[in-house]
Design a protein around this motif. Sequence first.
Motif, mmCIF file in Angstrom:
data_model
loop_
_atom_site.group_PDB
_atom_site.id
_atom_site.type_symbol
_atom_site.label_atom_id
_atom_site.label_comp_id
_atom_site.label_asym_id
_atom_site.label_seq_id
_atom_site.Cartn_x
_atom_site.Cartn_y
_atom_site.Cartn_z
ATOM 1 N N LEU A 50 0.824 -1.219 0.000
ATOM 2 C CA LEU A 50 0.000 0.000 0.000
ATOM 3 C C LEU A 50 0.857 1.268 0.000
ATOM 4 O O LEU A 50 0.495 2.274 -0.607
ATOM 5 N N LEU A 51 2.006 1.219 0.698
ATOM 6 C CA LEU A 51 2.912 2.383 0.699
ATOM 7 C C LEU A 51 3.498 2.641 -0.684
ATOM 8 O O LEU A 51 3.836 3.770 -1.013
ATOM 9 N N LYS B 29 1.961 -14.249 -2.232
ATOM 10 C CA LYS B 29 1.297 -13.610 -1.100
ATOM 11 C C LYS B 29 0.927 -12.168 -1.422
ATOM 12 O O LYS B 29 -0.125 -11.667 -0.979
ATOM 13 N N MET B 30 1.767 -11.521 -2.225
ATOM 14 C CA MET B 30 1.533 -10.116 -2.596
ATOM 15 C C MET B 30 0.188 -9.956 -3.317
ATOM 16 O O MET B 30 -0.520 -8.958 -3.152
ATOM 17 N N THR B 31 -0.170 -10.950 -4.106
ATOM 18 C CA THR B 31 -1.417 -10.871 -4.884
ATOM 19 C C THR B 31 -2.656 -11.098 -4.021
ATOM 20 O O THR B 31 -3.785 -10.886 -4.469
ATOM 21 N N THR C 186 -6.560 -6.135 -2.993
ATOM 22 C CA THR C 186 -7.081 -6.204 -4.375
ATOM 23 C C THR C 186 -6.443 -5.140 -5.263
ATOM 24 O O THR C 186 -6.538 -5.194 -6.489
ATOM 25 N N GLN C 187 -5.767 -4.169 -4.631
ATOM 26 C CA GLN C 187 -5.174 -3.059 -5.396
ATOM 27 C C GLN C 187 -3.762 -3.360 -5.900
ATOM 28 O O GLN C 187 -3.117 -2.515 -6.509
ATOM 29 N N ILE D 175 -1.443 -0.915 -8.293
ATOM 30 C CA ILE D 175 -0.248 -0.266 -7.701
ATOM 31 C C ILE D 175 0.996 -0.622 -8.503
ATOM 32 O O ILE D 175 1.826 0.245 -8.801
ATOM 33 N N LEU D 176 1.111 -1.902 -8.888
ATOM 34 C CA LEU D 176 2.270 -2.353 -9.658
ATOM 35 C C LEU D 176 2.344 -1.648 -11.010
ATOM 36 O O LEU D 176 3.419 -1.210 -11.446
ATOM 37 N N GLN D 177 1.195 -1.528 -11.668
ATOM 38 C CA GLN D 177 1.161 -0.850 -12.969
ATOM 39 C C GLN D 177 1.561 0.614 -12.840
ATOM 40 O O GLN D 177 2.294 1.160 -13.677
ATOM 41 N N ARG D 178 1.110 1.261 -11.748
ATOM 42 C CA ARG D 178 1.466 2.668 -11.515
ATOM 43 C C ARG D 178 2.972 2.820 -11.301
ATOM 44 O O ARG D 178 3.590 3.783 -11.763
ATOM 45 N N LEU D 179 3.545 1.861 -10.597
ATOM 46 C CA LEU D 179 4.992 1.899 -10.372
ATOM 47 C C LEU D 179 5.753 1.785 -11.694
ATOM 48 O O LEU D 179 6.724 2.505 -11.932
#
Length: 936
Positions: A814-815, A844-846, A850-851, A855-859
């Motif tokens: 989330l951070l 586990k991350m998945t 649900t976000q 978040i990964l795509q934004r990174l």
Amino acid sequence: QMEDPIQLKEEGNKYFQASDYEKALQSYTQAIKLNKDKALQAVLYRNRAACFLKKEEYAKAASDASRAIDINASDIKALYRRSQALEKLGKLDQAFKDAQKCATLEPRNKNFQETLRRLGANIQEKVNARGTLRIQFSTDLRVQKMFEILLDENSDKEKREKAANNLIVLGREEAGAERIFQNNGVNLLLQLIETKNPELILAAVRTLSGMCTGHKARATAILHYLGIDSICMWMSVDNEEISLAVCNLLQTITDCLLGQGKEEHHGKEEALVLDTKKDLRMITMRLLDMLVSKKVSGQGRDRALNLLNKNIPRKDLKDHDNSRSIFVIDNGLKKILKVVGQIPEMPDCLPLTENTQLTASVLLNKLYDDLRCDPERDNYRLICEEYIKSKIDPQDMDKTLHAVQIVSGVLQGPFDLGNKLLGMKGVMEMMVALCGSEREIDQLVAVEALIHASTKLSRATFIITNGVTLLKEIYKKTKNEKIKIRALVGLCKLGSAGGTDYGLRQFAEGSTEKLAKQCRKWLCNTSIDARTRKWAVEGLSYLTLDADVKDDFVEDEPALKAMFDLAKASDKTILYSVASALVNCTNSYDTKELVPELVQLAKFSKQHVPEEHPKDKKDFVVKRVKRLLKAGVVSALACMVKADSAILTDQSKELIARVFLALCEDPKDRGTIVAQGGGKALIPLAVEGTDVGKIKASHALAKIAAISNPDIAFPGERVYEVVRPLVSLLNTERDGLQNYEALLGLTNFSGRSDKLRLKIIKEKALPDIENYMFENHDQLRQAATECMCNLVVNKEVQERFVADGNDRLKLVVLLCGEDDEKVQVAAAGALAMLTAAQKKLCSKMTQVTTQWLEILQRLCLHDNMEVQHRGLVIAFNLISADKELAKKLVESELLEILTYIGKQEDHPKKQHIISVARDCLTKCMDYELIKPLSQA
């Protein structure tokens, strides 16, 4: 009688199995005489060797086995029997060779392997024993030679020095100490002491110290041989080096008797029952006798007081046994009071140093603090009162003067007791009356007593009412500098009783700068005795409450350096005074925030409202700090911190910590502070002292740790000592700045080595760091996340993330989606390292939120290349971890993002980003989730 050798051999075998070795021997011998066959001859010799082994005739057994081996070199039974015989004959090396041959012929034979191990161990033991004997013989010769050189008056000086140094080194080694002890060494060392040659005495005493260290039986024997009276006599000499060396010897002996120091067992010493209590009491009584003996030098008296200070009071108040303190109070309190009551200016005074009476006051304080109940404290008070009353004599002013000096000394020790003694009938009145005496000695003692008495406001009120006029009169009229400066300090102390410069100005009648100038003049005058110059520092410690005074003081470099030089002398009063003056100059004292409404109310009622002096504003404070740094304040503070615990009080430690914190305010100055020993000096201040002092010192350490290279600021193992003080600041009771700078320091440390990361984990900092990652405050959240980013390299931290039932991974994910770019960089870095190190965390991350995909795509699309690179590394880790996970990513918009980045032309600045995107696509092709462009 049989003539067939084979039949005789069979007969011998039957006798051997029946354990009739004598008849078996006869049969084998007869067969050997008749036999002509070589092979049978070898068997007969080895069988007879077995008989000789049983009969314990080992030489004959070895001889017969050798004859069998001469016939057949691979005869394994003969080799083993010869090995057994040789072992019994003590020829272990030859036995080992035969056993080695057996083991070579039959490598799996456990019996041979065990024999080899046993023989190897025995050989090593024998070698060691021989070596020990050789060493002992060699050491004995060396010891004898050293003593010959040292006791020969005609020996060359250089040879004597070398022999003395070698003897000291040898005495510090256990083997060497024992050889000296066993070879009449103590008697020879005593002869060296009796030569009255200072160098030989030092060598002998230091050697004895080494011999006593960690060995109770030897220490006790040496104590009894030398005699406590002789040891105390040597310690009493007016030679600082010898006195100190003998003091160290007596401390070493005392440590052994108390069971402190090195815990070692020597031979049968564990079985010895040594009556140490009797010896300890004997030592204590002789030390107490030294305090009042005129034959003892000032240094010797100081040594006796230091030994009592160190060994009598309990180290830990949880230990209920305070019998040593009770014994000293019952048998020696009056002797300590006599030392405290000495007046150096009087002809009958005992030999003293500048520190003697202060050290005696410290001992009084430690003994009083070591008492466990009111009856014990009442007994202490009654002894003091009885002794003081015995000194008060209206017909003998000198005797009365000693009574006042005793009260003055107690006030510098157990202050509460001192206050009770002040309440004795006529004591305060006597002090005030002595101030008006015509005799200078009366004024000197009385003024000092009034200064110490005026610390409590109730006493100060009495003195203000009755003694201020006298003090002013004395200051103006006396020509004696010693009295003048004490009168000034008394006025300053009374004037600053309220803790502000307002009362001070009232007493100084507006001339604080003039008084301070006079103090600085006294301070710089080296022709005045050090004790008087110390009073000048105490005067400045009050006068620097005035902003004009502190500004002038820091501009006076000679005065500053003179004060620092005095501080290095390590005197309790001077340390406190110097630290107080520096606190005033750096404005590092606590200030109360004025409530505007109350200020208006005070003005309306025409009360005095303290206002901030222009020279107390930040710009002036910063200038003063720079001046102090230039004058060498850090070196002075570092010396002060090294002072003995009896001298450096917790209050002084707190003041020094406050000054250090003020000095560390500007990041540009922190390098200078480290270079001059400030980092090292702060560590003990952060560990021991008042709670406020430890917090201030820890905060100063955090400031240094946040921006300095730990290897330079805290070299070696010292860096690990800094971790705990930093972790102590991760507390909700600390302010935000302390939290933030502690986190920065820990981030810096955690990036250095895994050993440091483990130390941070061991200090239980992880939960606190995680809590700050939830903080609403942006900077705290960022600092905590950056710290965690460094800590996740550690396997133990990774395992905590893998463990079920926690939201650690969810928080980091989330951070990564935060708007704060610095937080994103840190969180993405942590996530990249975690997913690279632990495949379980990829799946586990998945599941944690649900976000995660958004978040990964934004990174991966971030404008900041550092964030983008970390996002792509996370994507690569997920794809590499599991084909199903990779399939999930390919089916999302992430494939388009990876394709877009991967298709970009090579660019030096972006190459690391493009390469990771291409690696992701290549991995997907390996899984056959996507096809190369040419096949599409």
